[in-house]
Design a protein around this motif. Structure first.
Motif, short mmCIF file in Angstrom:
data_model
loop_
_atom_site.label_atom_id
_atom_site.label_comp_id
_atom_site.label_asym_id
_atom_site.label_seq_id
_atom_site.Cartn_x
_atom_site.Cartn_y
_atom_site.Cartn_z
N VAL A 162 27.36 50.80 54.84
CA VAL A 162 26.54 49.67 55.23
C VAL A 162 26.28 48.81 54.00
O VAL A 162 25.81 49.29 52.98
N VAL A 163 26.62 47.53 54.13
CA VAL A 163 26.37 46.56 53.06
C VAL A 163 25.30 45.61 53.57
O VAL A 163 25.50 44.93 54.58
N PRO A 164 24.14 45.56 52.91
CA PRO A 164 23.07 44.70 53.41
C PRO A 164 23.46 43.23 53.32
O PRO A 164 24.21 42.82 52.43
N ASP A 165 22.95 42.44 54.27
CA ASP A 165 23.24 41.01 54.25
C ASP A 165 22.08 40.20 53.66
O ASP A 165 22.03 38.99 53.79
N THR A 166 21.17 40.89 53.00
CA THR A 166 20.07 40.19 52.34
C THR A 166 20.59 39.51 51.08
O THR A 166 21.55 39.99 50.47
N PRO A 167 19.98 38.40 50.68
CA PRO A 167 20.46 37.70 49.49
C PRO A 167 20.27 38.55 48.23
O PRO A 167 19.34 39.34 48.12
N TYR A 168 21.19 38.38 47.28
CA TYR A 168 21.06 39.05 46.00
C TYR A 168 20.00 38.36 45.17
O TYR A 168 19.73 37.17 45.33
N ASP A 169 19.42 39.11 44.26
CA ASP A 169 18.47 38.54 43.32
C ASP A 169 19.22 37.58 42.40
O ASP A 169 20.18 37.96 41.74
N ARG A 170 18.83 36.31 42.34
CA ARG A 170 19.53 35.31 41.54
C ARG A 170 19.49 35.65 40.06
O ARG A 170 20.38 35.27 39.31
N GLU A 171 18.48 36.39 39.61
CA GLU A 171 18.39 36.78 38.20
C GLU A 171 19.53 37.72 37.81
O GLU A 171 19.91 37.79 36.65
N MET A 172 20.07 38.44 38.77
CA MET A 172 21.15 39.36 38.49
C MET A 172 22.37 38.61 37.96
O MET A 172 23.16 39.14 37.18
N TRP A 173 22.52 37.37 38.36
CA TRP A 173 23.70 36.58 37.98
C TRP A 173 23.46 35.68 36.79
O TRP A 173 24.36 34.95 36.37
N ARG A 174 22.26 35.72 36.19
CA ARG A 174 21.96 34.85 35.06
C ARG A 174 22.95 35.10 33.93
O ARG A 174 23.18 36.21 33.52
N GLY A 175 23.55 34.04 33.43
CA GLY A 175 24.48 34.12 32.32
C GLY A 175 25.91 34.44 32.73
O GLY A 175 26.81 34.43 31.90
N ALA A 176 26.13 34.71 34.02
CA ALA A 176 27.49 35.01 34.47
C ALA A 176 28.29 33.72 34.57
O ALA A 176 27.75 32.65 34.85
N ASP A 177 29.57 33.81 34.33
CA ASP A 177 30.46 32.66 34.43
C ASP A 177 30.66 32.36 35.91
O ASP A 177 31.19 33.18 36.65
N ASP A 178 30.24 31.22 36.36
CA ASP A 178 30.37 30.88 37.78
C ASP A 178 31.31 29.70 37.99
O ASP A 178 31.17 28.95 38.96
N GLU A 179 32.27 29.54 37.12
CA GLU A 179 33.24 28.47 37.26
C GLU A 179 33.97 28.64 38.59
O GLU A 179 34.37 29.73 38.97
N TYR A 180 34.14 27.56 39.29
CA TYR A 180 34.83 27.51 40.59
C TYR A 180 34.06 28.19 41.72
O TYR A 180 34.61 28.41 42.78
N VAL A 181 32.80 28.53 41.51
CA VAL A 181 32.00 29.11 42.56
C VAL A 181 31.13 28.03 43.16
O VAL A 181 30.44 27.30 42.47
N ARG A 182 31.19 27.92 44.48
CA ARG A 182 30.43 26.91 45.18
C ARG A 182 29.02 27.43 45.41
O ARG A 182 28.84 28.56 45.89
N HIS A 183 28.04 26.63 45.06
CA HIS A 183 26.63 27.03 45.26
C HIS A 183 26.10 26.28 46.49
O HIS A 183 26.15 25.08 46.56
N ASP A 184 25.60 27.03 47.44
CA ASP A 184 24.99 26.44 48.64
C ASP A 184 23.48 26.49 48.51
O ASP A 184 22.82 27.33 49.11
N ASP A 185 22.92 25.65 47.66
CA ASP A 185 21.47 25.65 47.46
C ASP A 185 20.80 24.66 48.38
O ASP A 185 21.24 23.65 48.72
#
Length: 94
Positions: free
Chosen positions: A71-94
């Motif tokens: 089972v993989v939860p469909d709850t959103p991930y904590d945005r802090e977990m991704w701080r500093g990660a390279d997100d080039e080419y990732v679309r943000h749906d804010d």
């Protein structure tokens, strides 16, 4: 690996050694021949390890069987977990 399999492998390595020797006689001590000689020596060394190994390790059980439901939860991930990660080419749906 059984001793029969080890013996068969040693015979095959012997045949490869003979072929590499023929290449050395034909081409001399060029880099490609030296690499082949080194590779065959490594095969010989690694095969010798099977003669001293007590027995083959038992196969590892897979972490998840092919029929197990994960089972993989469909709850959103904590945005802090991704701080500093390279997100080039990732679309943000804010």
């Amino acid at each position: 690996m059984s001793m029969t399999e080890v013996a068969a492998l040693q015979r095959a390595i012997g045949q490869v050694k003979q072929c590499v020797g023929e290449l050395r006689a034909q081409y001399g001590d060029i880099p490609a021949v030296r690499r082949l000689v080194n590779d065959v020596e490594r095969l010989d060394i690694d095969t010798a390890d099977f003669r001293t190994e007590p027995e083959a390790p038992s196969p590892r059980k897979p972490a998840v069987s092919e029929h197990e439901v994960v089972v993989v939860p469909d709850t959103p991930y904590d945005r802090e977990m991704w701080r500093g990660a390279d997100d080039e080419y990732v679309r943000h749906d804010d």
